[in-house]
Design a protein around this motif. Sequence first.
Motif, short mmCIF file in Angstrom:
data_model
loop_
_atom_site.label_atom_id
_atom_site.label_comp_id
_atom_site.label_asym_id
_atom_site.label_seq_id
_atom_site.Cartn_x
_atom_site.Cartn_y
_atom_site.Cartn_z
N VAL A 1 -4.71 -2.53 -8.53
CA VAL A 1 -3.49 -2.04 -7.89
C VAL A 1 -2.62 -1.27 -8.89
O VAL A 1 -1.97 -0.28 -8.54
CB VAL A 1 -2.70 -3.21 -7.28
N VAL B 1 -3.26 3.28 5.11
CA VAL B 1 -3.69 3.01 3.74
C VAL B 1 -3.77 1.50 3.58
O VAL B 1 -2.80 0.79 3.85
CB VAL B 1 -2.71 3.60 2.71
N ILE C 1 4.74 -1.52 -7.10
CA ILE C 1 4.20 -0.33 -6.45
C ILE C 1 5.22 0.27 -5.49
O ILE C 1 6.10 -0.42 -4.96
CB ILE C 1 2.89 -0.63 -5.68
N ILE D 1 -4.36 -1.60 1.03
CA ILE D 1 -4.36 -2.02 -0.37
C ILE D 1 -4.91 -3.44 -0.43
O ILE D 1 -4.35 -4.36 0.16
CB ILE D 1 -2.93 -2.00 -0.95
N ILE E 1 1.15 1.36 5.87
CA ILE E 1 0.67 0.83 4.60
C ILE E 1 0.38 -0.66 4.83
O ILE E 1 1.27 -1.41 5.23
CB ILE E 1 1.70 0.97 3.46
N LYS F 1 -2.73 2.69 -9.67
CA LYS F 1 -2.06 3.67 -8.81
C LYS F 1 -0.74 3.06 -8.38
O LYS F 1 -0.70 2.08 -7.66
CB LYS F 1 -2.94 3.96 -7.59
N SER F 2 0.37 3.64 -8.83
CA SER F 2 1.67 3.04 -8.58
C SER F 2 2.32 3.53 -7.28
O SER F 2 3.26 2.92 -6.80
CB SER F 2 2.62 3.32 -9.75
N TYR G 1 1.61 4.71 -3.26
CA TYR G 1 0.67 4.74 -2.14
C TYR G 1 1.34 5.42 -0.95
O TYR G 1 2.40 4.98 -0.49
CB TYR G 1 0.25 3.32 -1.75
N LYS G 2 0.71 6.49 -0.45
CA LYS G 2 1.27 7.23 0.68
C LYS G 2 0.26 7.32 1.81
O LYS G 2 -0.90 7.65 1.59
CB LYS G 2 1.66 8.65 0.24
N ALA G 3 0.72 7.02 3.01
CA ALA G 3 -0.13 7.17 4.19
C ALA G 3 0.10 8.55 4.79
O ALA G 3 1.13 9.19 4.56
CB ALA G 3 0.20 6.09 5.21
N VAL H 1 5.52 2.30 -1.96
CA VAL H 1 4.74 2.60 -0.76
C VAL H 1 5.54 3.47 0.18
O VAL H 1 6.75 3.29 0.35
CB VAL H 1 4.28 1.31 -0.04
#
Length: 337
Positions: free
Chosen positions: A59, A86, A9, A88, A45, A62-63, A65-67, A11
């Motif tokens: 998980v 965010v 992922i 996870i 994150i 969704k590859s 992840y943005k805060a 992040v």
Amino acid sequence: MKFIDIAKIHVKAGDGGNGCVSFRREKYVPRGGPDGGNGGDGGDIIIEGDEGKSTLLDVTFKSIYKAKRGEHGRGKDQHGKKGDDVIIKVPVGTVIKDFETGEIIADITEHKQRVVVAKGGKGGRGNMMFVSPTHRAPMYAEEGKPGEEKVLLLELKLIADVGIIGYPNAGKSTFISVVSAAKPKIADYPFTTITPNLGVVKGSYGESFVLADMPGLIEGAHAGVGLGTQFLRHIERTKILLHFIDSSFNEESMITRYEKIRKELEKYSKDLAKKKEIVVATKVDSKNEDDLLQFREYVKNLGKDDIYYEISSITKDGVKDLLLRIEQELKNINETG
């Protein structure tokens, strides 16, 4: 369902909000007096352990992840709000690594355990923070700092007390279905187990322990043959290994099959090879008598006859004694740490 035990992922933590340049209107105060607020910090994150999850499947949907970034500062001494974090959620037993360096960032071993894997950027200071006796009307503010950005590799390692290993079709799934409430797929052909199965066994003294029925290992497993490294990874965390050898198999001797699996363990990890082992001859209700006799002598010569058992999951012969021994070994390990 396909067992997902590795996920990659991307992040990106939130950037910090910018500080504000602002002045209030006040008589006899230069430029009305600075009142620009600070920007808010960016969101973090966070990875959290969740005992309700058993795979990394969620998980992988969704590859990236943005805060959210922090809010910018405003006039009238108003500071920006911190960006939302965010979270996870991953199964307990997940190891978090930096994909680029391979460095282990964290090991999730408990429910609700949280680890900040990417820190949000610091918010910039507003011009009100730069006031001094010699500088009463600063015309500048700071920009927010960027949030951390990483590519992570998540690896799930099952956490079980006992790992059952052996060649395909050695009787592992049948055993775990007999001694626990687990219902693994069972058939008379190899590789019916394609994902690790967990079963909880209630011990004789009230203490329960967890069995992990590992998919059949084959020669070359340490190099990935038959998805070997994927399953060897799960065995690493167990406290005891139950090594099952089918006594009814006629194409290859029990000694040969036992030695091949032992070599795979040693090639994969020296520490894994040193783990406490209980040797179990299975399917003795339909045994090859000569082969079993030779294996008994072999085990005795290795000095492992005190950890050797013969069972039949169909007739239940030897199963109770084996469970008592497992329970005693776990008790010893837990007491000694």
